[in-house]
Design a protein around this motif. Structure first.
Motif, PDB file in Angstrom:
ATOM      1  N   VAL A  86       2.889   6.484  -1.627  1.00  0.00           N
ATOM      2  CA  VAL A  86       2.726   7.931  -2.278  1.00  0.00           C
ATOM      3  C   VAL A  86       1.238   7.722  -2.707  1.00  0.00           C
ATOM      4  N   ASP A  87       0.739   8.897  -2.187  1.00  0.00           N
ATOM      5  CA  ASP A  87      -0.635   9.268  -2.569  1.00  0.00           C
ATOM      6  C   ASP A  87      -0.953   9.376  -4.054  1.00  0.00           C
ATOM      7  N   VAL A  88      -1.810   8.413  -4.573  1.00  0.00           N
ATOM      8  CA  VAL A  88      -2.440   8.589  -6.166  1.00  0.00           C
ATOM      9  C   VAL A  88      -3.212   9.846  -6.435  1.00  0.00           C
ATOM     10  N   GLU A 191       4.593  20.305  -5.844  1.00  0.00           N
ATOM     11  CA  GLU A 191       3.291  19.634  -5.223  1.00  0.00           C
ATOM     12  C   GLU A 191       1.951  20.270  -5.592  1.00  0.00           C
ATOM     13  N   ARG A 195      -1.228  18.570  -7.228  1.00  0.00           N
ATOM     14  CA  ARG A 195      -1.961  18.307  -6.749  1.00  0.00           C
ATOM     15  C   ARG A 195      -3.252  19.493  -6.534  1.00  0.00           C
ATOM     16  N   LYS A 223       6.914  11.649  -3.360  1.00  0.00           N
ATOM     17  CA  LYS A 223       5.760  12.532  -3.022  1.00  0.00           C
ATOM     18  C   LYS A 223       4.738  12.112  -4.147  1.00  0.00           C
ATOM     19  N   PRO A 225       3.224   9.849  -7.394  1.00  0.00           N
ATOM     20  CA  PRO A 225       3.188   8.405  -7.929  1.00  0.00           C
ATOM     21  C   PRO A 225       3.761   8.438  -9.274  1.00  0.00           C
TER      22      PRO A 225
END
Length: 355
Positions: A86-88, A191, A195, A223, A225
């Motif tokens: 999962v992208d930080v 999301e 983000r 998705k 973190p």
């Protein structure tokens, strides 16, 4: 004090236990001299605990006639492990999800007061309102009329409420308009809010999840973190049944459970002071014991908790020295201290010098 040695100080302080991490205070170095300087670095926010910890250290050293002591306690919050793949978020160290199996248990109230309690204890905190269908954080933070500004690149600037960065779909749509969206739209919105918001220097982000175990929770696990989760329940059986489902969901998706909060545990009559367990007793504590997770604390069924949130001044902000705020701060210290133990032992490791 010429007989002071590194080992002597270490032996004394090894008997001082951090009540939140349950680990010993360990010394790292000593230089001979007349004065003992103890420098402690805590990896969780605990401003209200500093005085107690300092006294425990000075008392322990005093038993060996070491009285010329100076203590400095600092806080350094680091990032802990999340799900693999999962992208930080570069500006957010740790994300804590606050969840419940069903609605009406006070999850959003708990989430905002937990966030404010972490801030009061010395952390930089943000809150993300992930309840797309029923966003309540804008009103609880007293900024329901606010609209987030955007940058030239199309990024959103978080709205500040009581000094905390926040984002919610409630800032982007009219409060009276229902969100008639299907699941994929909900997950995309979550999301994007996470983000596409310009978060800055966050130690802990609290995510206020919608009740249940649906699309939002699945998106969270796949998705986003997440460092850990907190389950909110009431003592009644029907709430516990659903809370257990939420707990099992986090176990299946490998998100650590930091503990359980029991809300509305006891009603105290404002007229006569009579105490009555309207929803039963001990349900949350029993659930925590059965699941092998920490019971973080119990909050009473008290009208001020509800009215404070409705007025846009959650209890921790409105009455920071009160009994209810003290309970929330205790929960905040337990949650953040529990998080430090996930990947490594990160109790207080003092640096000690004797001059």
């Amino acid at each position: 004090m010429a007989d002071l040695t590194n080992k002597k100080i270490e032996d004394i302080l090894s008997k001082v236990v951090d009540v939140y991490t349950k680990q010993d205070i360990v010394s790292s170095n000593v230089i001979n001299g007349d004065k003992v300087q103890v420098n402690i670095e805590l990896n969780y926010p605990a401003n209200s605990y500093h005085a107690t910890l300092s006294k425990a250290i000075t008392d322990a050293l005093a038993t060996k006639d070491i009285n010329n002591v100076s203590i400095d306690i600092k806080t350094k919050i680091v990032k802990y492990t999340t799900q693999k793949g999962v992208d930080v978020l570069p500006e957010v160290k740790n994300i804590i999800a606050v969840a419940s199996g069903k609605g009406g248990v006070g999850k959003s109230t708990t989430a905002v007061n937990l966030a404010l309690a972490l801030q009061a204890e010395g952390a930089k905190v943000a809150i993300l309102d992930a309840d797309i269908y029923g966003p309540s954080q804008p009103r609880m933070l007293g900024v329901s009329k606010a609209k987030p500004e955007s940058t030239a690149e199309g990024k959103l600037l978080p709205v500040l409420g009581h000094g905390m960065q926040s984002m919610s779909i409630g800032y982007l749509v009219d409060e009276d308009n229902p969100m008639i969206w299907r699941g994929p739209m909900i997950t995309q919105a979550l999301e994007q809010m996470l983000r596409d918001t310009l978060w800055r220097g966050i130690d802990y982000m609290i995510i206020d999840l919608p009740p249940g175990t649906g699309d939002t929770q699945l998106t969270l696990s796949q998705k986003i973190p997440v460092s850990g989760s907190v389950i909110v329940t009431t003592p009644q059986d029907i709430a516990l049944i659903d809370a257990k489902k939420g707990l099992k969901m986090f176990e299946k998706v490998n998100i650590p459970i930091l503990g359980i909060v029991e809300n509305m545990s006891l009603h105290i009559c404002s007229k006569c002071g009579h105490e009555e367990a309207i929803f039963g007793t001990g349900g949350g504590e029993t659930m925590a014991a059965d699941a092998g997770v920490e019971f973080l604390g119990a909050l009473p069924l008290e009208i001020d908790i509800r009215t404070d949130g409705d007025e846009g001044t959650p209890t921790v902000a409105k009455n920071p020295e009160g009994r209810i705020a003290e309970i929330y701060k205790e929960i905040a210290k337990k949650v953040s201290a529990k998080l430090t133990q996930q990947s490594r032992a990160t109790s207080a490791f003092p640096s000690i010098t004797i001059e």
